[in-house]
Design an enzyme around this catalytic site. Sequence first.
Site, short mmCIF file in Angstrom:
data_model
loop_
_atom_site.label_atom_id
_atom_site.label_comp_id
_atom_site.label_asym_id
_atom_site.label_seq_id
_atom_site.Cartn_x
_atom_site.Cartn_y
_atom_site.Cartn_z
N CYS A 159 0.90 -5.14 -3.80
CA CYS A 159 0.13 -5.60 -2.72
C CYS A 159 -1.04 -4.86 -2.39
O CYS A 159 -2.35 -5.49 -2.11
CB CYS A 159 0.91 -5.86 -1.32
N HIS A 253 -4.54 -4.91 4.33
CA HIS A 253 -4.71 -3.67 3.60
C HIS A 253 -6.02 -3.47 3.15
O HIS A 253 -6.76 -4.38 2.83
CB HIS A 253 -3.89 -3.45 2.12
#
Length: 361
Positions: A159, A253
């Site tokens: 990710c 993120h």
Amino acid sequence: MEKKFNVGIVGATGMVGQRFATLLDGHPWFNVVCLAASSRSAGKTYEEAVGKKWCMDVAIPESMKNIVIMDATGDIEKITSMVDFVFCAVDMKKDEIKALEEEYAKHECPVVSNNSAHRFTKDVPMVVPELNAEHINIIPSQRKRLGTKRGFIAVKSNCSLQSYVPAIFPLHEKFGVKNVLVCTYQAISGAGKTFETWPDMIDNVIPYIGGEEEKSEKEPLKLMGKIEGDEIVSADKPNFTAQCIRVPVSNGHLGAVFVDFENKPSEEEIIEIWNNFSGRAQELNLPSAPKKFLNYFTEPDRPQIKSERMLENGMAVSIGRLREDTQYDYKFVCLSHNTLRGAAGGAVLLAELLAAEGYMD
């Protein structure tokens, strides 16, 4: 696509498994008929097994509440007889995951995995559908090795790199990227946690995420690699160096990126490439694909996690603050939703690609 596929979620009770459940609820191509987890949860309904551990911001899908959980390791035969393929998001040791996913594949059941165990298996495609869709062409080689007709394993990448690699990929193809330095600021859901379950993260930053920096430096090179014979050979450049930091954010993120080029482009050229970039996922008009994959923001204080993480249902990448640097050619920031684009959503998009290209038939 006329055909509907019956699918299972293996590892359905964890955070990524829950995200799979919400994304597949009402999916136009995929119909969830089976949920599996550890033997501890087996025999309970999904609602009972998840209980207070449900951490999505929508309710448990009505269509799945009463599905009885099967044993991910003990019921492989039964599970594979019910489904066309499975999504895998189990929480086990790496070698156990490797063996489990191969077992499903050998039962002629394709596996689309969120796990890292097979990311560096040479004939397992690790795919971001907009970037390296052609890597799925390695599947016949993998089937030959496994001795399967239908079964195979395909994985999505980590990710953390889904925020910055999509921005670098098209620039590397055009101008040659030499060096990349990236610092990632990663949400707590990436560790399968919420603020309720991880009070230590409130008002805190932890400058270490186990294994993450190695993944962030190695995995982009496999995405940029090429199929040679029966394996995917990783690219030998750009050189990546990464620091990965856990920050007190629920989802999203962010990456701060510094880049050196072989042939330095202008800012205008870079932004034009980002704004016009699309891939196989857009060409095929896949149900989960964002219409616009890369989105450049001109405001000096964007992208921000709160305002941009859900762009295009959390499947787009946001970029901003492109400017020249004193040591590198350029620097910029990137942002993506880590459990949507980065985890379950990226795996659903990969499954859509595999279905559209005939690998699930």
